[in-house]
Design a protein around this motif. Structure first.
Motif, PDB file in Angstrom:
ATOM      1  N   MET A   3       0.829  -1.201   0.000  1.00 56.08           N
ATOM      2  CA  MET A   3       0.000   0.000   0.000  1.00 56.08           C
ATOM      3  C   MET A   3       0.868   1.257   0.000  1.00 56.08           C
ATOM      4  O   MET A   3       0.380   2.339  -0.214  1.00 56.08           O
ATOM      5  CB  MET A   3      -0.934  -0.005   1.207  1.00 56.08           C
ATOM      6  N   GLN A   4       2.186   1.118   0.244  1.00 53.20           N
ATOM      7  CA  GLN A   4       3.075   2.262   0.287  1.00 53.20           C
ATOM      8  C   GLN A   4       3.597   2.596  -1.104  1.00 53.20           C
ATOM      9  O   GLN A   4       3.872   1.705  -1.896  1.00 53.20           O
ATOM     10  CB  GLN A   4       4.292   1.989   1.187  1.00 53.20           C
ATOM     11  N   ALA A   5       3.769   3.878  -1.364  1.00 47.69           N
ATOM     12  CA  ALA A   5       4.353   4.307  -2.625  1.00 47.69           C
ATOM     13  C   ALA A   5       5.867   4.382  -2.519  1.00 47.69           C
ATOM     14  O   ALA A   5       6.552   4.503  -3.513  1.00 47.69           O
ATOM     15  CB  ALA A   5       3.793   5.672  -3.024  1.00 47.69           C
ATOM     16  N   VAL A   6       6.396   4.296  -1.309  1.00 49.39           N
ATOM     17  CA  VAL A   6       7.840   4.411  -1.097  1.00 49.39           C
ATOM     18  C   VAL A   6       8.489   3.034  -1.178  1.00 49.39           C
ATOM     19  O   VAL A   6       7.847   2.012  -0.955  1.00 49.39           O
ATOM     20  CB  VAL A   6       8.150   5.050   0.275  1.00 49.39           C
ATOM     21  N   GLU A   7       9.770   3.025  -1.516  1.00 51.29           N
ATOM     22  CA  GLU A   7      10.536   1.788  -1.544  1.00 51.29           C
ATOM     23  C   GLU A   7      10.846   1.349  -0.112  1.00 51.29           C
ATOM     24  O   GLU A   7      11.208   2.162   0.728  1.00 51.29           O
ATOM     25  CB  GLU A   7      11.840   1.987  -2.307  1.00 51.29           C
ATOM     26  N   LEU A   8      10.737   0.064   0.150  1.00 46.55           N
ATOM     27  CA  LEU A   8      11.058  -0.482   1.456  1.00 46.55           C
ATOM     28  C   LEU A   8      12.386  -1.217   1.371  1.00 46.55           C
ATOM     29  O   LEU A   8      12.704  -1.812   0.347  1.00 46.55           O
ATOM     30  CB  LEU A   8       9.966  -1.461   1.900  1.00 46.55           C
ATOM     31  N   ASN A   9      13.146  -1.202   2.484  1.00 50.10           N
ATOM     32  CA  ASN A   9      14.371  -1.996   2.489  1.00 50.10           C
ATOM     33  C   ASN A   9      14.009  -3.466   2.676  1.00 50.10           C
ATOM     34  O   ASN A   9      12.865  -3.810   2.965  1.00 50.10           O
ATOM     35  CB  ASN A   9      15.364  -1.492   3.550  1.00 50.10           C
ATOM     36  N   GLY A  44      10.425  -8.002   4.223  1.00 53.86           N
ATOM     37  CA  GLY A  44      10.232  -9.293   4.885  1.00 53.86           C
ATOM     38  C   GLY A  44       9.223  -9.222   6.015  1.00 53.86           C
ATOM     39  O   GLY A  44       8.377 -10.106   6.166  1.00 53.86           O
ATOM     40  N   LEU A  45       9.298  -8.167   6.830  1.00 51.57           N
ATOM     41  CA  LEU A  45       8.330  -8.008   7.923  1.00 51.57           C
ATOM     42  C   LEU A  45       6.921  -7.829   7.376  1.00 51.57           C
ATOM     43  O   LEU A  45       5.965  -8.417   7.886  1.00 51.57           O
ATOM     44  CB  LEU A  45       8.719  -6.819   8.813  1.00 51.57           C
ATOM     45  N   GLN A  46       6.794  -7.027   6.305  1.00 53.11           N
ATOM     46  CA  GLN A  46       5.482  -6.817   5.701  1.00 53.11           C
ATOM     47  C   GLN A  46       4.944  -8.120   5.113  1.00 53.11           C
ATOM     48  O   GLN A  46       3.780  -8.457   5.292  1.00 53.11           O
ATOM     49  CB  GLN A  46       5.570  -5.751   4.620  1.00 53.11           C
ATOM     50  N   ARG A  47       5.814  -8.881   4.426  1.00 51.57           N
ATOM     51  CA  ARG A  47       5.360 -10.134   3.817  1.00 51.57           C
ATOM     52  C   ARG A  47       4.976 -11.141   4.893  1.00 51.57           C
ATOM     53  O   ARG A  47       3.993 -11.858   4.744  1.00 51.57           O
ATOM     54  CB  ARG A  47       6.462 -10.702   2.916  1.00 51.57           C
ATOM     55  N   SER A  48       5.728 -11.199   5.978  1.00 48.49           N
ATOM     56  CA  SER A  48       5.382 -12.101   7.077  1.00 48.49           C
ATOM     57  C   SER A  48       3.992 -11.783   7.615  1.00 48.49           C
ATOM     58  O   SER A  48       3.192 -12.683   7.888  1.00 48.49           O
ATOM     59  CB  SER A  48       6.417 -11.998   8.201  1.00 48.49           C
ATOM     60  N   GLU A  49       3.696 -10.499   7.762  1.00 49.80           N
ATOM     61  CA  GLU A  49       2.376 -10.087   8.248  1.00 49.80           C
ATOM     62  C   GLU A  49       1.293 -10.420   7.228  1.00 49.80           C
ATOM     63  O   GLU A  49       0.206 -10.876   7.587  1.00 49.80           O
ATOM     64  CB  GLU A  49       2.372  -8.592   8.575  1.00 49.80           C
ATOM     65  N   GLN A  50       1.565 -10.205   5.939  1.00 47.52           N
ATOM     66  CA  GLN A  50       0.585 -10.536   4.904  1.00 47.52           C
ATOM     67  C   GLN A  50       0.298 -12.036   4.882  1.00 47.52           C
ATOM     68  O   GLN A  50      -0.854 -12.451   4.730  1.00 47.52           O
ATOM     69  CB  GLN A  50       1.078 -10.084   3.525  1.00 47.52           C
ATOM     70  N   LEU A  51       1.329 -12.857   5.062  1.00 44.50           N
ATOM     71  CA  LEU A  51       1.134 -14.306   5.101  1.00 44.50           C
ATOM     72  C   LEU A  51       0.308 -14.712   6.315  1.00 44.50           C
ATOM     73  O   LEU A  51      -0.554 -15.582   6.233  1.00 44.50           O
ATOM     74  CB  LEU A  51       2.484 -15.024   5.075  1.00 44.50           C
TER      75      LEU A  51
END
Length: 127
Positions: free
Chosen positions: A61-67, A72-79
């Motif tokens: 949902m962010q327009a900014v690049e994530l490190n 990984g933290l975002q994907r873990s939460e999405q999973l």
């Protein structure tokens, strides 16, 4: 079978970040912390996890690049959210919380394995 990550209150709040640091330093695809069940004595169940592997479909949902760590933290939460929605029997994508929610067809094989591990539990002498 685990019924929904019941032992979350027993897991340290920053454990996912600690797992992320460990996984990143040794370049593993994921880490899983198994904890004792509060509902079933002697049973190990999903406590926390961090996914750092291949991503087939990136939804954000962010327009900014994530490190890499934040991805990984975002994907873990999405999973985790996808697991919980599948566990609840939600089949309608519009009923998901937000537009960045994953669908089963968005997953790689390693993401599927990580997601399925959330449903595992181990009795004494098993595993």
């Amino acid at each position: 079978m685990a019924t929904g990550l019941q032992s979350q209150e027993l897991v340290p709040e920053n454990l996912r970040k600690l797992l992320a640091a460990a996984v990143s330093s040794i370049q593993w695809s994921y880490a899983i912390f198994w904890s004792t069940s509060s509902a079933q004595p002697g049973v190990l169940e999903w406590g926390e996890g961090y996914y750092n592997g291949d991503i087939k479909t990136r939804k954000t949902m962010q327009a900014v690049e994530l490190n890499d760590d934040l991805i990984g933290l975002q994907r873990s939460e999405q999973l985790r959210e996808l697991y919980e929605s599948l566990l609840a029997g939600e089949s309608n994508p519009q009923s998901r919380r937000h537009s960045a929610a994953l669908l089963p067809e968005d997953l790689t094989n390693s993401e599927w394995y990580y997601l399925v591990c959330m449903s595992y539990d181990f009795n004494i002498g098993q595993g």
